[in-house]
Enzyme design. Structure first.
Site, PDB file in Angstrom:
ATOM      1  N   ASP A 186     -19.239  26.854 -74.206  1.00  0.00           N
ATOM      2  CA  ASP A 186     -20.450  27.675 -74.054  1.00  0.00           C
ATOM      3  C   ASP A 186     -20.103  29.116 -73.671  1.00  0.00           C
ATOM      4  O   ASP A 186     -19.064  29.361 -73.059  1.00  0.00           O
ATOM      5  CB  ASP A 186     -21.370  27.070 -72.984  1.00  0.00           C
ATOM      6  CG  ASP A 186     -20.670  26.935 -71.639  1.00  0.00           C
ATOM      7  OD1 ASP A 186     -19.466  26.610 -71.629  1.00  0.00           O
ATOM      8  OD2 ASP A 186     -21.317  27.172 -70.599  1.00  0.00           O
ATOM      9  N   GLU A 187     -20.990  29.995 -74.012  1.00  0.00           N
ATOM     10  CA  GLU A 187     -21.002  31.367 -73.508  1.00  0.00           C
ATOM     11  C   GLU A 187     -19.639  32.059 -73.574  1.00  0.00           C
ATOM     12  O   GLU A 187     -19.259  32.768 -72.640  1.00  0.00           O
ATOM     13  CB  GLU A 187     -21.520  31.377 -72.052  1.00  0.00           C
ATOM     14  CG  GLU A 187     -22.922  30.844 -71.944  1.00  0.00           C
ATOM     15  CD  GLU A 187     -23.409  30.718 -70.506  1.00  0.00           C
ATOM     16  OE1 GLU A 187     -24.547  31.132 -70.231  1.00  0.00           O
ATOM     17  OE2 GLU A 187     -22.661  30.182 -69.655  1.00  0.00           O
TER      18      GLU A 187
END
Ligand code: ACM
Length: 524
Positions: free
Chosen positions: A337-338
């Site tokens: 993620d991210e």
């Protein structure tokens, strides 16, 4: 072993004969269908009599599978702790006069459709718990625990009886995966704190605990071949506290504690972003070109591994091998993620390479929904948190989807603007909002068969001990247990909130610091 099996058979057979010589107890009318069970079973048929649990009740189990005997011992331990008894398991002798028996039985009945399915047949003198596997027996044991009333009846015989309403329960889970996630990286939680969380999850039939073991602020699991990860990277946490880490022995202890409750641990090493603590420990890992300093704030998206270096993949091969060897569950979570400072082409290359390393070490990869931008294997699970389009893409490629939509299922979202802990970047999630959604239709493009299950993540930027963990997790995690287990037609907020109100004695016994939402008329 054989003689014990024969003995138990004889005990069960002779029970009826014994009973006929005894004085009949006139049980008051009970109603099995109105007991506050969570999650609600598939089908309940009440027969309006009762089983009188007492200190002479005998617990017997199938002996051909030692895990069934373990489920029996778990039941005995919980009953003994609650009622002050000294029940033993498979300990009856043929000379004992047996009035009442609980029999936990391995059954190959075709009606037991999933490994966690179970049936309970509750009569005046016996309770039969049938399951195909010990996991099913264990789930049924949780139902039995929930059926034991707080008060005994002291007038029916010369000693107290705890009346369990008679009838039949047929039950199985809606989804094969029902999980919670705990972020032990932003703040560290001790082995005992995690065990307490596992205990409560087990009571509500969860079967997975995902541990977010690494992030920018800390690395929490000892890796023997790369010791600085914890010697250096384990010493920090959000807010500047002392951090901490699990030795491999600690982690094995947690894995076993969870396994004893038929819960798998899903280990996560978040990468290529969320990796500042790893790069502080070993600066060659860093791919953002900046000098690496320890980080104890709460921003995200600034760190990355160098996706172009072979040494990074050699490092990850060691890390994934060591953790996989310690983790008997089928999944290894690679985060994903991210990764805002990882170039897109590097990100795709990285995910595809790391996913293959995970498979090489015998695990199925799991990752946050962003990983679906890469060419992932159909065995890999995508965890939806913020981008349904990536989850849909993963599902179209044959992957199973784990549902954790932040707006509905993030345990770290505040209940409302007055909540003491938590964040609200996705939403405020009061107890009714947490319950009132349907995982099976949440993303209409994803068919139910492709949904692995649901998971409620608890990120720990704002919490650092059990009391704070429990304030955010409970009661919402109890509702997610029902969303993951119970059939849609059995789920109803008005009915659920009455059952939730009746969890107070259990939560108090466990010393759970639950959030006393005003939406619920809590039992006093
Ligand atoms: C996430 O909340 N960053 C998965």
């Amino acid at each position: 072993m054989l003689s014990r099996a024969v003995l138990i058979f004889a005990v069960v057979i002779s029970l009826a004969a014994c009973q006929s010589k005894k004085k009949e107890i006139n049980f008051p009318k009970t109603d099995l269908s109105t007991v506050a069970l969570i999650p609600k079973p598939v089908k309940t048929v009440a027969t309006n009599s009762a089983f009188g649990l007492d200190s002479n009740t005998v617990i017997l189990t199938t002996l051909t599978d030692s895990e069934f005997e373990k489920a029996g011992r778990f039941l005995a331990e919980k009953v003994n702790a609650k009622l002050g008894f000294d029940l033993k398991v498979n300990n009856a002798s043929d000379k004992d006069e047996i009035d009442r028996v609980i029999y936990i039985n391995q059954s190959d009945s075709v009606d037991l459709k999933t490994p966690e399915s179970y049936q309970l047949y509750i009569k005046k003198d016996s309770i039969y718990l049938n399951a195909k596997t010990a996991a099913g027996a264990f789930r049924g044991v949780q139902t039995l625990r929930q059926l034991i009333p707080e008060q005994s009846n002291d007038t029916l015989t010369d000693h107290p009886l705890w009346l369990i309403p008679s009838g039949k329960i047929y039950d199985e889970p809606l989804f094969e995966y029902r999980g919670a996630m705990l972020d032990v990286a932003r703040h560290f939680f001790t082995v005992d704190e995690v065990k307490k969380f596992i205990d409560i999850l087990a009571y509500y039939k969860y079967n997975a605990l995902h541990l977010h073991l690494t992030d920018d602020q800390g690395w929490r699991l000892e890796i023997k071949s790369w010791p600085k990860l914890t010697e250096v990277g384990g010493k920090t946490e959000v807010g500047g506290g002392e951090g901490g880490f699990y030795t491999q022995e600690d982690y094995k202890d947690l894995v076993q504690y969870a396994a004893d409750r038929h819960i798998i641990i899903v280990p996560e090493v978040d990468m290529p972003g969320h990796t500042n603590a790893a790069s502080v420990s070993y600066p060659f890992l860093n791919g953002n070109g900046k000098k690496v300093a320890p980080y104890t704030g709460t921003q995200v998206g600034f760190s990355t591994f160098d996706a172009q270096k072979d040494t990074v993949y050699a490092f990850l091969d060691d890390v994934i091998r060591e953790i996989s060897e310690l983790s008997p569950g089928p999944y290894f979570h690679i985060g994903g993620d991210e990764s805002h400072v990882t170039k897109k082409k590097d990100y795709l290359y990285f995910v595809e390479k790391v996913e293959k390393i995970v498979r090489k070490h015998g695990k199925r990869a799991m990752g946050w929904n962003e990983i679906a931008q890469a060419k992932i294997d159909s065995s890999t699970v995508a965890q939806l948190w913020n981008e349904p389009h990536n989850a849909i893409k993963a599902a179209e490629g044959g992957s199973k989807i784990l549902l954790s939509p932040a707006k509905k299922a993030y345990l770290d979202m505040q209940y409302d603007s007055l909540s003491k802990y938590g964040l609200h970047w996705a939403a405020y999630i009061p107890v009714d909002t947490a319950y009132n959604w349907s995982p099976e239709t949440y993303v209409p493009e994803i068919p139910k068969e492709q949904i692995l299950g649901i998971e409620a993540p608890l990120w720990s930027e704002t919490i650092s001990n059990s009391a704070e963990l429990e304030y955010l997790a409970f009661p919402r995690a109890i509702g997610y247990a029902e969303l993951g287990w119970s059939q849609p037609e059995n789920r109803n907020w008005e009915d659920y909130k009455l059952r939730l109100a009746q969890q107070v004695p259990y939560l108090n016994t466990m010393n759970v610091n639950f959030y006393p939402s005003k939406l619920i008329d809590w039992e006093k």
